[in-house]
Write a protein that holds these residues in place. Structure first.
Motif, PDB file in Angstrom:
ATOM      1  N   LYS A 158       8.722  -6.876 -25.416  1.00  0.00           N
ATOM      2  CA  LYS A 158       7.810  -7.601 -24.514  1.00  0.00           C
ATOM      3  C   LYS A 158       7.491  -6.643 -23.526  1.00  0.00           C
ATOM      4  O   LYS A 158       8.556  -5.845 -22.838  1.00  0.00           O
ATOM      5  CB  LYS A 158       8.302  -8.962 -23.741  1.00  0.00           C
ATOM      6  CG  LYS A 158       7.453  -9.360 -22.970  1.00  0.00           C
ATOM      7  CD  LYS A 158       7.308  -8.957 -21.635  1.00  0.00           C
ATOM      8  CE  LYS A 158       8.555  -8.930 -20.689  1.00  0.00           C
ATOM      9  NZ  LYS A 158       8.247  -8.387 -19.490  1.00  0.00           N
ATOM     10  N   ASP A 159       6.492  -6.134 -23.125  1.00  0.00           N
ATOM     11  CA  ASP A 159       5.796  -5.317 -21.890  1.00  0.00           C
ATOM     12  C   ASP A 159       5.078  -5.767 -21.109  1.00  0.00           C
ATOM     13  O   ASP A 159       4.076  -6.454 -21.701  1.00  0.00           O
ATOM     14  CB  ASP A 159       5.712  -3.813 -22.322  1.00  0.00           C
ATOM     15  CG  ASP A 159       4.815  -3.507 -23.618  1.00  0.00           C
ATOM     16  OD1 ASP A 159       5.033  -4.598 -24.411  1.00  0.00           O
ATOM     17  OD2 ASP A 159       4.109  -2.508 -23.599  1.00  0.00           O
ATOM     18  N   ALA A 160       5.238  -5.770 -19.763  1.00  0.00           N
ATOM     19  CA  ALA A 160       4.269  -6.340 -18.940  1.00  0.00           C
ATOM     20  C   ALA A 160       3.769  -5.210 -17.842  1.00  0.00           C
ATOM     21  O   ALA A 160       4.783  -4.336 -17.594  1.00  0.00           O
ATOM     22  CB  ALA A 160       4.990  -7.349 -18.202  1.00  0.00           C
ATOM     23  N   TYR A 161       2.767  -5.469 -17.149  1.00  0.00           N
ATOM     24  CA  TYR A 161       2.271  -4.348 -16.219  1.00  0.00           C
ATOM     25  C   TYR A 161       1.510  -5.074 -15.029  1.00  0.00           C
ATOM     26  O   TYR A 161       0.605  -5.831 -15.334  1.00  0.00           O
ATOM     27  CB  TYR A 161       1.206  -3.398 -17.130  1.00  0.00           C
ATOM     28  CG  TYR A 161       1.879  -2.845 -17.959  1.00  0.00           C
ATOM     29  CD1 TYR A 161       2.468  -1.654 -17.871  1.00  0.00           C
ATOM     30  CD2 TYR A 161       1.681  -3.613 -19.388  1.00  0.00           C
ATOM     31  CE1 TYR A 161       3.215  -1.127 -19.201  1.00  0.00           C
ATOM     32  CE2 TYR A 161       2.229  -2.836 -20.271  1.00  0.00           C
ATOM     33  CZ  TYR A 161       2.882  -1.610 -20.296  1.00  0.00           C
ATOM     34  OH  TYR A 161       3.481  -1.128 -21.554  1.00  0.00           O
ATOM     35  N   SER A 162       1.942  -4.885 -13.842  1.00  0.00           N
ATOM     36  CA  SER A 162       1.125  -5.514 -12.819  1.00  0.00           C
ATOM     37  C   SER A 162       0.642  -4.475 -12.040  1.00  0.00           C
ATOM     38  O   SER A 162       0.779  -3.078 -11.897  1.00  0.00           O
ATOM     39  CB  SER A 162       2.225  -6.042 -11.691  1.00  0.00           C
ATOM     40  OG  SER A 162       3.208  -4.624 -11.258  1.00  0.00           O
ATOM     41  N   PHE A 163      -0.548  -4.979 -11.250  1.00  0.00           N
ATOM     42  CA  PHE A 163      -1.548  -4.203 -10.623  1.00  0.00           C
ATOM     43  C   PHE A 163      -1.726  -4.520  -9.235  1.00  0.00           C
ATOM     44  O   PHE A 163      -2.089  -6.009  -9.203  1.00  0.00           O
ATOM     45  CB  PHE A 163      -2.875  -4.276 -11.374  1.00  0.00           C
ATOM     46  CG  PHE A 163      -2.765  -3.535 -12.809  1.00  0.00           C
ATOM     47  CD1 PHE A 163      -2.938  -2.015 -12.766  1.00  0.00           C
ATOM     48  CD2 PHE A 163      -2.232  -4.197 -13.734  1.00  0.00           C
ATOM     49  CE1 PHE A 163      -2.726  -1.526 -14.073  1.00  0.00           C
ATOM     50  CE2 PHE A 163      -2.492  -3.785 -15.007  1.00  0.00           C
ATOM     51  CZ  PHE A 163      -2.435  -2.332 -15.194  1.00  0.00           C
ATOM     52  N   ASP A 164      -1.604  -3.902  -7.984  1.00  0.00           N
ATOM     53  CA  ASP A 164      -1.774  -4.254  -6.854  1.00  0.00           C
ATOM     54  C   ASP A 164      -2.489  -3.421  -5.915  1.00  0.00           C
ATOM     55  O   ASP A 164      -2.668  -2.224  -6.445  1.00  0.00           O
ATOM     56  CB  ASP A 164      -0.197  -4.536  -6.437  1.00  0.00           C
ATOM     57  CG  ASP A 164       0.398  -6.002  -6.775  1.00  0.00           C
ATOM     58  OD1 ASP A 164       0.394  -6.718  -6.327  1.00  0.00           O
ATOM     59  OD2 ASP A 164       1.258  -5.706  -7.633  1.00  0.00           O
ATOM     60  N   ARG A 165      -2.792  -3.753  -4.915  1.00  0.00           N
ATOM     61  CA  ARG A 165      -3.615  -2.941  -3.997  1.00  0.00           C
ATOM     62  C   ARG A 165      -2.786  -2.040  -3.150  1.00  0.00           C
ATOM     63  O   ARG A 165      -3.331  -0.754  -2.937  1.00  0.00           O
ATOM     64  CB  ARG A 165      -4.222  -4.019  -2.667  1.00  0.00           C
ATOM     65  CG  ARG A 165      -5.220  -4.957  -3.222  1.00  0.00           C
ATOM     66  CD  ARG A 165      -5.462  -5.982  -2.162  1.00  0.00           C
ATOM     67  NE  ARG A 165      -6.121  -5.440  -0.911  1.00  0.00           N
ATOM     68  CZ  ARG A 165      -6.262  -5.987   0.182  1.00  0.00           C
ATOM     69  NH1 ARG A 165      -6.021  -7.331   0.382  1.00  0.00           N
ATOM     70  NH2 ARG A 165      -6.911  -5.248   1.166  1.00  0.00           N
ATOM     71  N   GLN A 444      -1.712   0.340  -7.428  1.00  0.00           N
ATOM     72  CA  GLN A 444      -0.357   0.354  -7.437  1.00  0.00           C
ATOM     73  C   GLN A 444      -0.003  -0.312  -8.656  1.00  0.00           C
ATOM     74  O   GLN A 444      -0.209  -1.748  -8.813  1.00  0.00           O
ATOM     75  CB  GLN A 444       0.210  -0.120  -6.214  1.00  0.00           C
ATOM     76  CG  GLN A 444      -0.197   0.649  -4.884  1.00  0.00           C
ATOM     77  CD  GLN A 444       0.521   2.028  -5.112  1.00  0.00           C
ATOM     78  OE1 GLN A 444       1.845   2.198  -5.534  1.00  0.00           O
ATOM     79  NE2 GLN A 444       0.191   2.884  -4.298  1.00  0.00           N
ATOM     80  N   MET A 445       0.867   0.332  -9.726  1.00  0.00           N
ATOM     81  CA  MET A 445       1.290  -0.405 -10.859  1.00  0.00           C
ATOM     82  C   MET A 445       2.722  -0.635 -10.829  1.00  0.00           C
ATOM     83  O   MET A 445       3.624   0.160 -10.246  1.00  0.00           O
ATOM     84  CB  MET A 445       0.905   0.432 -12.127  1.00  0.00           C
ATOM     85  CG  MET A 445      -0.449   0.524 -12.325  1.00  0.00           C
ATOM     86  SD  MET A 445      -1.022   1.662 -13.730  1.00  0.00           S
ATOM     87  CE  MET A 445      -0.153   0.981 -15.204  1.00  0.00           C
ATOM     88  N   GLY A 446       3.403  -1.671 -11.666  1.00  0.00           N
ATOM     89  CA  GLY A 446       4.576  -1.790 -12.089  1.00  0.00           C
ATOM     90  C   GLY A 446       4.734  -2.112 -13.554  1.00  0.00           C
ATOM     91  O   GLY A 446       3.524  -2.478 -14.244  1.00  0.00           O
ATOM     92  N   CYS A 447       5.844  -1.939 -14.173  1.00  0.00           N
ATOM     93  CA  CYS A 447       5.971  -2.060 -15.517  1.00  0.00           C
ATOM     94  C   CYS A 447       7.345  -2.603 -15.718  1.00  0.00           C
ATOM     95  O   CYS A 447       8.352  -2.265 -15.269  1.00  0.00           O
ATOM     96  CB  CYS A 447       5.856  -0.520 -16.142  1.00  0.00           C
ATOM     97  SG  CYS A 447       6.442  -0.410 -18.055  1.00  0.00           S
ATOM     98  N   TYR A 448       7.070  -3.665 -16.629  1.00  0.00           N
ATOM     99  CA  TYR A 448       8.448  -4.324 -16.992  1.00  0.00           C
ATOM    100  C   TYR A 448       8.836  -4.597 -18.590  1.00  0.00           C
ATOM    101  O   TYR A 448       7.842  -5.177 -19.382  1.00  0.00           O
ATOM    102  CB  TYR A 448       8.218  -5.836 -16.152  1.00  0.00           C
ATOM    103  CG  TYR A 448       7.521  -5.626 -15.004  1.00  0.00           C
ATOM    104  CD1 TYR A 448       8.490  -5.162 -13.805  1.00  0.00           C
ATOM    105  CD2 TYR A 448       6.313  -5.791 -14.746  1.00  0.00           C
ATOM    106  CE1 TYR A 448       7.824  -5.102 -12.669  1.00  0.00           C
ATOM    107  CE2 TYR A 448       5.668  -5.490 -13.509  1.00  0.00           C
ATOM    108  CZ  TYR A 448       6.413  -5.148 -12.388  1.00  0.00           C
ATOM    109  OH  TYR A 448       5.954  -5.033 -11.321  1.00  0.00           O
ATOM    110  N   GLY A 449       9.851  -4.153 -19.142  1.00  0.00           N
ATOM    111  CA  GLY A 449       9.934  -4.214 -20.409  1.00  0.00           C
ATOM    112  C   GLY A 449      11.372  -5.182 -21.080  1.00  0.00           C
ATOM    113  O   GLY A 449      12.328  -4.950 -20.148  1.00  0.00           O
ATOM    114  N   ILE A 450      11.272  -5.570 -21.871  1.00  0.00           N
ATOM    115  CA  ILE A 450      12.538  -6.483 -22.520  1.00  0.00           C
ATOM    116  C   ILE A 450      12.391  -6.016 -24.290  1.00  0.00           C
ATOM    117  O   ILE A 450      11.315  -6.351 -24.857  1.00  0.00           O
ATOM    118  CB  ILE A 450      12.529  -7.820 -22.211  1.00  0.00           C
ATOM    119  CG1 ILE A 450      12.544  -8.157 -21.023  1.00  0.00           C
ATOM    120  CG2 ILE A 450      13.646  -8.456 -23.350  1.00  0.00           C
ATOM    121  CD1 ILE A 450      12.660  -9.794 -20.490  1.00  0.00           C
TER     122      ILE A 450
END
Length: 576
Positions: A158-165, A444-450
């Motif tokens: 599972k990988d997730a990716y967040s996007f912010d200002r 601005q990105m974040g990345c989140y894996g399981i």
């Protein structure tokens, strides 16, 4: 579910190539079948566990506001070339060509693809924040696949990716995901620890790893029992030990024939190993205008400490270092490895001392001469003050960096990782949005894996005994197995099994009936190996007394439970 209509294929012995407990038990329990090196078919019992892992992840990701999509397994090379990872990833990245000769990657991760999606869809700050996730097959061409699902080549993630200002928004999204991960691992029923980590090949500015605690884990986890400090060994800061004392000895060259290790030198000189300093020679090559130049570095560690290569790579000028060759060592230091030291090398060398070494006085080091070492060496008097850096692995009992106690170390298996990527990908790929003033700014990105399938191996490494797997309730292929004694011969037993089975299903219990007609010993052995956490035995003798036999997977003895109370009893055991 009835066992006669399910597929159960257990083995008494594990295949010879199964090296660790989880691999051995999953093969014996018939959960996976090896197809090729690091590639497995997930059999029905194993797939049921995977689906339960995925369901928990989906529920918590959705609850956190993340949106599920599904990105392709095959990705165009052009995207990876934009970020420079097409070459940087090396042979772990599986590369293929289509019939037209176009190059593609079999995805090991999806930063490039999701950034490409977002740069074409996000135009305004009003569309932010966003968080997308998917659960998808990955492939990494491991040089040496081993340990079953723990280090396979094909796996589910599972990988997730967040996007912010802005950074503040990214950090808020990161916190939301961190909290979601804590809930996920708590629901798995696993003992775990979240630790500060190095970002590695993913890049970015900050990260945490989630580790399942297991004595067989590959990773050393550092934590302070008296505070919240926790980090993996790569990222754990090592504070200086002691304070530098005044010189009390003269520097003296002493013969140490054949003694190339600090341990043997300390023994010969009858000194504590902590009085010795070991030298590690590094070379950095630079190419300018077609010419290659070399810069030489000498790293100094206390004799009883170990080098942390991740930390070394962060020292100024050492990002692309390698260990010096024996020929280079002879040229620069004038001697063989094992006798190197910081005093008067033949050629200019940049000396970098670990914090603890910088605090040492009257220490022992190589003399840059075969079969000789120097004793009584002191900074300032015998050699210039060095560059000082954190170069070593921490050891148990070191002071905690937060000043709230001393450090302890335990083993863990990494199963999740969250990253603050910042603009590492958005800037390279031109992923921008228009702010309130109509000006473009990088996302601005974040990345989140399981590691979904890796969870199975990690859970088993934490939960097993000499009989087999001991699944937590939330992950077990079945929560409960009904084991009838002579169901084919006794109408009383058959009727009670059917009634109890229907009642348990109506109560939402994930139950299987073993109606295969096996002898009790063989029946029990199968379910203990598979790891079903709860078992109820139905037999004529107990029924005549109005009881059924319950036994938890970790229980040493069975408990008699009245027939009428069994459903409520099981619901209580399952926390329903």
């Amino acid at each position: 579910m009835r066992a006669s209509r399910f597929f159960i294929s257990t083995l008494k012995e594990a295949p010879s190539d199964a090296e660790i407990v989880s691999h051995q038990l999953m093969m014996r329990a018939g959960m996976i079948k090896r197809l090729g090196s690091g590639i497995y078919t997930y059999m029905p019992t194993g797939l049921r566990v995977i689906r339960k892992v995925e369901a928990i992840i989906r529920e918590e990701m959705n609850k956190s506001g993340a949106l599920e999509l599904l990105m392709p397994l095959v990705q165009p090379a052009e995207l990876w070339q934009e970020t420079g990872r097409w070459d940087k990833m090396g042979p772990e990245l599986m590369r293929v060509k289509d019939r037209h000769g176009r190059e593609y990657a079999i995805q090991p991760t999806s930063e490039e693809v999701i950034t490409d999606v977002v740069r074409s869809e996000i135009k305004s700050y009003r569309q932010l924040p966003l968080n997308f996730y998917h659960i998808q097959t990955k492939f990494r061409d491991e040089r040496r696949p081993r340990f079953g699902l723990m280090r396979g080549r094909e796996f589910t993630m599972k990988d997730a990716y967040s996007f912010d200002r802005d950074v503040e928004g990214m950090q808020k999204s990161y916190g939301i995901m961190f909290d979601a991960y804590v809930r996920i691992f708590n629901r798995f029923g696993l003992k775990f620890r979240a630790v500060a980590a190095d970002n590695g090949a993913i890049g970015g500015t900050g990260s945490h790893e989630f580790h399942v605690i297991a004595s067989t884990g590959e990773d050393a986890l550092v934590y302070c029992p008296d505070s919240d400090f926790a980090a993996n060994m790569e990222a754990a800061e090592a504070l200086a030990i002691g304070e530098r004392g005044a010189a009390s000895e003269q520097m003296t060259k002493v013969p140490t024939p054949g003694k190339t290790k600090c341990e043997s030198v300390a023994e010969l000189l009858n000194l504590p190993l902590s009085r010795t300093v070991k030298t590690i020679a590094l070379t950095v090559e630079k190419e300018e205008e077609g010419k290659v130049s070399k810069q030489y570095f000498m790293l100094l560690l206390r004799g009883d400490h170990e080098l942390n290569e991740v930390k070394v790579g962060k020292v100024a000028g050492l990002a692309n270092h390698r260990f010096s060759t024996e020929a280079e060592i002879q040229e620069v230091y004038g001697t063989a490895p094992g006798y190197l030291g910081p005093v008067s090398p033949k050629m200019p060398v940049t000396i970098v001392a670990d914090r603890t070494v910088a605090n040492m006085s009257d220490f022992v080091c190589g003399a840059n001469e075969l079969d000789y070492h120097l004793t009584g060496v002191n900074w300032g008097r015998d050699l210039p003050e060095p560059i000082v850096a954190d170069l070593r692995n921490v050891v148990e009992g070191d002071a905690s960096p937060d000043g709230k106690g001393v450090l302890a170390i335990e083993r863990g298996i990494e199963v999740g990782h969250v990253f603050q990527l910042g603009t590492a990908y958005s800037e390279k790929m031109g992923a921008t949005y228009l702010d309130e003033n109509g000006k473009p700014a990088p996302l601005q990105m974040g990345c989140y894996g399981i590691g979904v399938t890796r969870i199975l191996g990690a859970a088993i490494e934490q939960n097993f005994d000499d009989k087999g797997i001991v699944w937590p309730d939330a992950l077990a292929p079945f929560q409960l197995v009904l084991c009838p004694m002579g169901m084919d011969r006794s109408e009383m037993v058959k009727a009670q099994v059917e009634q109890l089975y229907a009642d348990l299903q109506a109560a939402g219990v994930d139950v299987i009936v073993d109606d295969r007609g096996l002898r009790p010993g063989a029946m029990f052995a199968d379910w203990e190996l598979i790891g079903v956490p709860h078992r109820v035995v139905i037999g004529e003798r107990g029924l005549k007394e109005g009881n059924l036999e319950y036994q938890g997977r970790r229980d040493t003895e069975a408990t008699a439970v009245p027939v009428a109370e069994m459903v409520a009893f099981i619901k209580g055991k399952l926390g329903q």
